[in-house]
Design a protein around this motif. Structure first.
Motif, PDB file in Angstrom:
ATOM      1  N   LEU A   1      26.958  84.650 116.064  1.00 11.72           N
ATOM      2  CA  LEU A   1      27.503  85.436 114.946  1.00 11.72           C
ATOM      3  C   LEU A   1      28.939  85.898 115.257  1.00 11.72           C
ATOM      4  O   LEU A   1      29.829  85.825 114.405  1.00 11.72           O
ATOM      5  CB  LEU A   1      26.602  86.658 114.692  1.00 11.72           C
ATOM      6  N   ASN A   2      29.136  86.349 116.493  1.00 15.21           N
ATOM      7  CA  ASN A   2      30.474  86.813 116.900  1.00 15.21           C
ATOM      8  C   ASN A   2      31.496  85.676 116.880  1.00 15.21           C
ATOM      9  O   ASN A   2      32.658  85.880 116.520  1.00 15.21           O
ATOM     10  CB  ASN A   2      30.429  87.439 118.294  1.00 15.21           C
ATOM     11  N   LEU A   3      31.031  84.495 117.276  1.00 19.07           N
ATOM     12  CA  LEU A   3      31.955  83.348 117.256  1.00 19.07           C
ATOM     13  C   LEU A   3      32.314  82.968 115.818  1.00 19.07           C
ATOM     14  O   LEU A   3      33.481  82.696 115.505  1.00 19.07           O
ATOM     15  CB  LEU A   3      31.322  82.136 117.955  1.00 19.07           C
ATOM     16  N   ILE A   4      31.318  82.965 114.944  1.00 22.94           N
ATOM     17  CA  ILE A   4      31.574  82.604 113.538  1.00 22.94           C
ATOM     18  C   ILE A   4      32.480  83.653 112.878  1.00 22.94           C
ATOM     19  O   ILE A   4      33.316  83.326 112.044  1.00 22.94           O
ATOM     20  CB  ILE A   4      30.234  82.454 112.763  1.00 22.94           C
ATOM     21  N   GLY A   5      32.316  84.932 113.324  1.00 23.87           N
ATOM     22  CA  GLY A   5      33.129  86.010 112.758  1.00 23.87           C
ATOM     23  C   GLY A   5      34.502  86.135 113.408  1.00 23.87           C
ATOM     24  O   GLY A   5      35.286  87.019 113.032  1.00 23.87           O
ATOM     25  N   GLY A   6      34.795  85.300 114.393  1.00 23.09           N
ATOM     26  CA  GLY A   6      36.106  85.363 115.037  1.00 23.09           C
ATOM     27  C   GLY A   6      36.274  86.587 115.922  1.00 23.09           C
ATOM     28  O   GLY A   6      37.391  87.005 116.214  1.00 23.09           O
ATOM     29  N   LEU A   7      35.159  87.178 116.333  1.00 22.68           N
ATOM     30  CA  LEU A   7      35.247  88.326 117.238  1.00 22.68           C
ATOM     31  C   LEU A   7      35.309  87.862 118.695  1.00 22.68           C
ATOM     32  O   LEU A   7      35.674  88.615 119.579  1.00 22.68           O
ATOM     33  CB  LEU A   7      34.035  89.250 117.061  1.00 22.68           C
ATOM     34  N   ASP A   8      34.927  86.639 118.921  1.00 23.96           N
ATOM     35  CA  ASP A   8      34.910  86.066 120.268  1.00 23.96           C
ATOM     36  C   ASP A   8      35.314  84.595 120.124  1.00 23.96           C
ATOM     37  O   ASP A   8      35.350  84.059 119.015  1.00 23.96           O
ATOM     38  CB  ASP A   8      33.484  86.204 120.834  1.00 23.96           C
ATOM     39  N   ARG A   9      35.598  83.968 121.240  1.00 27.04           N
ATOM     40  CA  ARG A   9      36.025  82.565 121.194  1.00 27.04           C
ATOM     41  C   ARG A   9      35.065  81.674 121.974  1.00 27.04           C
ATOM     42  O   ARG A   9      34.561  82.071 123.030  1.00 27.04           O
ATOM     43  CB  ARG A   9      37.424  82.423 121.785  1.00 27.04           C
ATOM     44  N   ALA A  10      34.842  80.488 121.446  1.00 25.41           N
ATOM     45  CA  ALA A  10      33.981  79.527 122.130  1.00 25.41           C
ATOM     46  C   ALA A  10      34.748  78.907 123.299  1.00 25.41           C
ATOM     47  O   ALA A  10      35.980  78.843 123.265  1.00 25.41           O
ATOM     48  CB  ALA A  10      33.555  78.439 121.159  1.00 25.41           C
ATOM     49  N   ASP A  11      33.993  78.476 124.328  1.00 27.28           N
ATOM     50  CA  ASP A  11      34.653  77.809 125.458  1.00 27.28           C
ATOM     51  C   ASP A  11      35.103  76.411 125.049  1.00 27.28           C
ATOM     52  O   ASP A  11      36.199  75.966 125.378  1.00 27.28           O
ATOM     53  CB  ASP A  11      33.689  77.699 126.648  1.00 27.28           C
TER      54      ASP A  11
ATOM     55  N   ALA B  81      39.394  77.916 116.307  1.00 29.17           N
ATOM     56  CA  ALA B  81      39.889  77.641 117.672  1.00 29.17           C
ATOM     57  C   ALA B  81      41.408  77.481 117.700  1.00 29.17           C
ATOM     58  O   ALA B  81      42.053  77.705 118.729  1.00 29.17           O
ATOM     59  CB  ALA B  81      39.219  76.387 118.211  1.00 29.17           C
ATOM     60  N   GLN B  82      41.980  77.124 116.574  1.00 29.87           N
ATOM     61  CA  GLN B  82      43.428  76.897 116.530  1.00 29.87           C
ATOM     62  C   GLN B  82      44.225  78.183 116.248  1.00 29.87           C
ATOM     63  O   GLN B  82      45.448  78.171 116.250  1.00 29.87           O
ATOM     64  CB  GLN B  82      43.770  75.866 115.432  1.00 29.87           C
ATOM     65  N   MET B  83      43.510  79.229 115.950  1.00 28.84           N
ATOM     66  CA  MET B  83      44.220  80.471 115.557  1.00 28.84           C
ATOM     67  C   MET B  83      44.544  81.345 116.766  1.00 28.84           C
ATOM     68  O   MET B  83      43.731  81.461 117.692  1.00 28.84           O
ATOM     69  CB  MET B  83      43.345  81.286 114.603  1.00 28.84           C
ATOM     70  N   GLY B  84      45.694  81.985 116.705  1.00 33.27           N
ATOM     71  CA  GLY B  84      46.066  82.977 117.723  1.00 33.27           C
ATOM     72  C   GLY B  84      45.328  84.278 117.418  1.00 33.27           C
ATOM     73  O   GLY B  84      44.697  84.403 116.363  1.00 33.27           O
ATOM     74  N   THR B  85      45.451  85.241 118.328  1.00 36.57           N
ATOM     75  CA  THR B  85      44.738  86.517 118.157  1.00 36.57           C
ATOM     76  C   THR B  85      45.127  87.211 116.849  1.00 36.57           C
ATOM     77  O   THR B  85      44.278  87.713 116.122  1.00 36.57           O
ATOM     78  CB  THR B  85      45.042  87.446 119.359  1.00 36.57           C
ATOM     79  N   GLY B  86      46.418  87.226 116.572  1.00 34.17           N
ATOM     80  CA  GLY B  86      46.901  87.892 115.352  1.00 34.17           C
ATOM     81  C   GLY B  86      46.408  87.190 114.099  1.00 34.17           C
ATOM     82  O   GLY B  86      45.971  87.848 113.139  1.00 34.17           O
ATOM     83  N   GLU B  87      46.474  85.849 114.130  1.00 37.55           N
ATOM     84  CA  GLU B  87      46.012  85.076 112.958  1.00 37.55           C
ATOM     85  C   GLU B  87      44.523  85.288 112.724  1.00 37.55           C
ATOM     86  O   GLU B  87      44.071  85.410 111.579  1.00 37.55           O
ATOM     87  CB  GLU B  87      46.242  83.579 113.221  1.00 37.55           C
ATOM     88  N   LEU B  88      43.790  85.349 113.835  1.00 38.92           N
ATOM     89  CA  LEU B  88      42.345  85.535 113.737  1.00 38.92           C
ATOM     90  C   LEU B  88      42.022  86.906 113.117  1.00 38.92           C
ATOM     91  O   LEU B  88      41.120  87.025 112.277  1.00 38.92           O
ATOM     92  CB  LEU B  88      41.732  85.429 115.141  1.00 38.92           C
TER      93      LEU B  88
END
Lengths: 242, 388
Positions: free
Chosen positions: A52-62, A74-81
């Motif tokens: 859920l956190n990965l889909i919500g952009g709260l965390d990043r997949a390896d 995966a292509q987004m920077g922290t700010g974009e996310l």
């Protein structure tokens, strides 16, 4: 054939704990269509919340890719996310996560501060969202002055106020009594049925999961069976009356 | 920026916030006060005239020079006027009512000190009457002296043999245009003191405390000072001739390195308050960890969260700093009155206020930057797991 709203491909997520590497999600692939109501079920440690956190952009997949609509997280920077989260996702957490010093209306107004809106417009939208969740008369109450069920409804109002495509709910009924849980589930059902929001809910509770159209079972970081079914209609009134 | 959240976070623990603001008020007030004392000490040095020299005994300021030196100094090339200054050391009614008094050559004094402006009364009356005196505006205001008043002073250094006080008539009240002459001194005629000593009406040391030399325009200060000291190199009293600025600086250093002492106290206070403010902000930030996670989850950027935390710190410190500055300005008239004898020229200057603003902002940034940096770098998931 239309493209799924959520597309997961070869998603892997590991954590290091005490020098050991734990694989929480292992080469996961999953599609979820827009307008769906999904329940993620599974035992503790199966990777539901991580997913859920990965889909919500709260965390990043390896490794692997996560696409939500046209956006590749995966292509987004922290700010974009962060910017993407503000316009595309609404979160509902188990512990409500309202800001304790703000009133219900101020909490709901928070995500709107990131949109180019006037104060009066923000106020109007927040009040409308609170009306939708049946809390028009609790707008000026602080979280400590509300019941658990009311707090979770405020959190739902906050999740929908920006009109996001996707609503992610992590154990939204976990801290609630039966009647309040049914109210929250009823509300989520309405958001899916009437407002056509795509809902992804993590839950331990089979009773809550029955309200979803699709139940995705997870175990040890992988997918189990996927059930598509006629959702149960929650009934707060029925529970309260028993 | 969620301003309402900033405001509510600040007022959430009102007692803690009040105490933090209070400590910063005190710190900034003390900074202004101590800085103003240093400025007051330094003011005389900075405003010293470049065309005046001070001749004193090379042994000590408290060793008197012979009267005969006046004529010899006047003969030195480059000297325009020579003016005797004698410390009188009296007091008005009570020893606690102390202020500086000098016996001087009135005509030469008025010529050598154009910055001394008579704002009430008459210069002519001061010149004409032997018992006349010129009183600084601060002292006149302190004791309510008016032009025409008789001011009795008890001569501690020059006691009258009949046990009575010395009587002076206020001919004028002056205000100096520059800080090298303070506004709390009383000047009177050397002749009045001389006659009393000659006639035996008063006891006390004879001779001259210092000679103030006014130079001819364009005269070389160093050469003139050297010529004067050379003239008296063979005694009976050797002299030490300094510029007015050097003399003032030497006078200040007589009470120890006050500026360093005062600045050290100020620095100590600042560091203590800085740590207190940092502690407050760290406590506040720890309490707001989950809120930071919520904000980030909602889409607030790392920069916004950084801004939120540092703004809280700047508002708390800014409030304290502003109140400290206001307190320093509000108490300025009272302190000018209370410190008129020990720190004449006390004033909270624009430079001091600028320093106070700079220090306030510095405390705000320093106290806020660590919690803000932590909040900025906090992972959303980690922050959301934090217990409130």
């Amino acid at each position: 054939m239309s493209q799924p709203l959520i597309q997961l491909r070869n998603v892997t997520k590991t954590y290091s704990r005490g020098g050991e590497t734990l694989t929480v999600l292992d080469d996961l692939a999953l599609d979820m269509d827009a307008g769906g109501y999904f329940a993620l079920m599974g035992p503790s440690g199966s990777g539901k919340t991580t997913l859920l956190n990965l889909i919500g952009g709260l965390d990043r997949a390896d490794t692997g890719s996560i696409r939500i609509g046209e956006d590749d997280l995966a292509q987004m920077g922290t700010g974009e996310l962060a910017e993407w989260r503000s316009r595309s996702v609404g979160f509902v957490f188990q512990g409500f996560n309202l800001i304790p010093v703000l009133t219900a209306r101020e909490n709901v107004e928070l995500p709107l501060l990131l949109a180019p809106l006037k104060g009066s417009e923000r106020k109007k939208r927040a009040e409308y969202a609170l009306q939708l969740v049946g809390l028009a008369d609790r707008m000026n109450h602080r979280p400590s002055q509300l019941s658990g069920g009311q707090e979770q409804r405020v959190a739902i109002a906050r999740a929908i106020v920006t009109d996001p495509t996707l609503i992610l709910a992590d154990e939204p009924t976990g801290d609630l009594d039966r009647a309040s849980a049914e109210q929250v589930l009823e509300l989520l059902g309405k958001l899916n049925g009437e407002l056509k929001k795509t809902i992804l809910m993590v839950t331990h509770d089979p009773h809550a999961a029955e309200c979803a159209k699709t139940i995705v079972h997870m175990d040890k970081g992988g997918l189990g069976r996927i059930e598509t079914r006629e959702p149960r209609k929650p009934s707060a009134a029925g529970v309260a009356g028993r | 920026m969620p301003w309402r959240l900033v405001f509510k976070n600040i007022t959430k623990h009102w007692l803690r916030s009040t105490l933090t603001v209070g400590s910063i008020v005190l710190a900034i007030f003390l900074l202004c006060l101590l800085r103003s004392l240093v400025v007051a000490l330094d003011a005389g040095v900075r405003a010293s005239a470049v065309d005046r020299l001070v001749v004193q005994s090379s042994v000590s300021l408290f060793v008197y020079l012979p009267e005969s030196y006046e004529a010899k100094i006047a003969e030195v090339d480059g000297v325009r006027t020579v003016c005797r200054w004698n410390w009188f050391g009296g007091y008005y009614q009570e020893p606690s009512n102390f202020f500086a008094q000098f016996a001087t050559d009135v005509d030469d004094f008025l010529t050598a000190y154009p910055e001394v402006e008579v704002i009430e009364g008459s210069v002519e009356d001061f010149r004409r009457e032997r018992q006349a005196c010129l009183v600084g505006a601060d002292t006149a205001s302190r004791f309510g002296f008016k032009v025409g008043d008789n001011v009795p002073l008890i001569g501690a250094l020059f006691p009258r043999t009949d046990g009575q006080p010395w009587n002076f008539k206020v001919a004028g009240i002056y205000r100096s245009k520059k800080t090298n002459v303070d506004n709390s001194t009383l000047f009177f005629h050397t002749e009045y003191l001389e006659k009393a000593l000659e006639s035996g009406e008063s006891g006390g040391p004879s001779g001259v405390g210092i000679f103030v030399v006014q130079l001819e325009p364009g005269a070389d200060r160093v050469a003139v000072a050297g010529a004067i000291d050379e003239q008296f190199a063979g005694g009976p009293q050797r002299t030490q001739t300094n510029t007015e600025a050097e003399f003032q600086a030497q006078f200040v250093s007589m009470v120890g390195n006050v500026p360093l002492f005062v600045s050290s106290i100020g620095m100590g206070v600042m560091i203590a308050i800085l740590l207190a403010a940092l502690n407050t902000m760290l406590m506040a930030a720890r309490e707001q960890t989950r809120d930071v996670g919520v904000l980030k989850a909602l889409g607030f950027s790392d920069g916004s969260v950084f801004g939120l935390m540092i703004t809280q710190s700047l508002i708390l410190c800014g409030l304290g700093g502003a109140m400290g500055i206001l307190l320093a300005k509000a108490t300025e008239p009272v302190l000018i009155y209370l410190l008129s004898t020990t720190f004449p020229g006390y004033a909270v200057t624009g430079e001091t206020l600028q320093l106070a603003v700079f220090v306030t902002l510095g405390i705000g940034v320093f106290a806020g930057i660590t919690p803000a940096w932590r909040a900025k770098n906090l992972q959303v998931i980690t922050a959301l797991r934090a217990t409130a």
